[in-house]
Design a protein around this motif. Structure first.
Motif, PDB file in Angstrom:
ATOM      1  N   ASP A  36       0.866  -1.171   0.000  1.00  0.00           N
ATOM      2  CA  ASP A  36       0.000   0.000   0.000  1.00  0.00           C
ATOM      3  C   ASP A  36       0.903   1.222   0.000  1.00  0.00           C
ATOM      4  N   TYR A  37       0.374   2.344  -0.413  1.00  0.00           N
ATOM      5  CA  TYR A  37       1.170   3.575  -0.437  1.00  0.00           C
ATOM      6  C   TYR A  37       0.242   4.782  -0.388  1.00  0.00           C
ATOM      7  N   LYS A  38       0.830   5.926  -0.113  1.00  0.00           N
ATOM      8  CA  LYS A  38       0.107   7.181  -0.158  1.00  0.00           C
ATOM      9  C   LYS A  38       1.099   8.259  -0.559  1.00  0.00           C
ATOM     10  N   ILE A  40       1.306  12.570  -1.351  1.00  0.00           N
ATOM     11  CA  ILE A  40       0.650  13.875  -1.269  1.00  0.00           C
ATOM     12  C   ILE A  40       1.479  14.863  -2.092  1.00  0.00           C
ATOM     13  N   GLY A  55       5.609  11.095   0.325  1.00  0.00           N
ATOM     14  CA  GLY A  55       4.920   9.830   0.123  1.00  0.00           C
ATOM     15  C   GLY A  55       5.519   8.761   1.006  1.00  0.00           C
TER      16      GLY A  55
END
Length: 76
Positions: A36-38, A40, A55
């Motif tokens: 998973d990752y995020k 911005i 990130g």
């Protein structure tokens, strides 16, 4: 992954094998993985004409299933 259901299913499989004249030799987990990752991205920099951000990401493994190996008990 429902660990309670996996334990119950394993218990039933071992009991069935024992009842049918088999001895469990080994139980091997089948593992799988995911990630998973995020990230911005935000406006910023000199005069608000640039972009910056941050990130993060991570990977993980989980038990997908089990392989139960058994052998027939002699004389049964």
């Amino acid at each position: 992954m429902d660990s309670v259901r996996l334990a119950e299913d394993l218990q039933k499989a071992v009991a069935t094998l024992n009842h049918d004249g088999f001895e469990v030799v080994s139980i091997t987990p089948i593992t799988s993985g995911d990630y998973d990752y995020k990230a911005i991205l935000e406006a910023g920099g000199r005069g608000e004409n640039g972009y910056g951000g941050y990130g993060y990401g991570y990977g993980f493994s989980y038990t997908q299933g089990l392989i139960v190996t058994a052998k027939r008990i002699q004389g049964v």
